[in-house]
Write an enzyme that holds these catalytic residues in place. Structure first.
Site: not given
Ligand code: IDP
Ligand code: MG
Length: 142
Positions: A115, A52, A118, A12, A129
């Site tokens: 984070n 997304y 992905h 990312k 995807e």
């Molecule tokens: P993942 O990337 O671990 O699969 P997902 O729940 O699919 O997590 O969420 C997609 C992305 O959205 C996350 O990687 C993160 O960048 C963002 N995200 C997820 N939860 C939150 C939140 O509570 N606040 C802000 N951003 C979030």
């Molecule tokens: Mg996800």
């Protein structure tokens, strides 16, 4: 080949900016995953939203789109046995505070949003995807 899967991974914008592309790729390769497609791209906000779309009702969707469009990303297809689960294990939990020690997110992520990486969460997600970014002809099995 039974058990051989493909998954979509992304370094990312924060991961690219931090200079951890090499570290992320090394972790995947050391785990036996093959990088069978790779491309650097900067998404528009609407392209990030399309990727997304599963999260379109979430309160963080707007921020997430802006973040994913904020800089170049490295998009990857990884191939190997249990590639989906394997990639998720190497990444660690979404929230770096919950990510297991030694995972990419534990080592490099600064927040639940920023984070670093992905990975598709299921073979069904990967099937949406991967073609979002790569036509089949640009995924090179070897
Ligand atoms: P993942 O990337 O671990 O699969 P997902 O729940 O699919 O997590 O969420 C997609 C992305 O959205 C996350 O990687 C993160 O960048 C963002 N995200 C997820 N939860 C939150 C939140 O509570 N606040 C802000 N951003 C979030
Ligand atoms: Mg996800």
């Amino acid at each position: 080949m039974p058990g051989i899967e493909r998954t979509l991974s992304i370094v990312k914008p924060d991961g690219v900016e931090k200079g951890v592309i090499g570290d992320v790729l090394t972790r995947f390769e050391r785990a036996g995953l093959k990088i069978v497609a790779a491309r650097m791209v900067q998404l528009s906000v609407s392209e990030a939203g399309g990727f997304y779309t599963v999260h379109r009702e979430r309160p963080f969707y707007g921020e997430l789109k802006e973040y994913m469009a904020s800089g170049p990303i490295l998009v990857l297809v990884l191939e190997g046995e249990n590639a989906v689960t394997m990639t998720r294990e190497i990444m660690g939990a979404t929230d770096p505070r919950e990510a297991a020690p030694g995972t990419i997110r534990a080592d490099h992520a600064e927040s639940i949003e920023r984070n670093v990486v992905h990975g598709s969460d299921s073979p069904e997600s990967a099937a949406f995807e991967i073609p979002y970014f790569f036509p089949e002809i640009e995924v090179y099995s070897y």
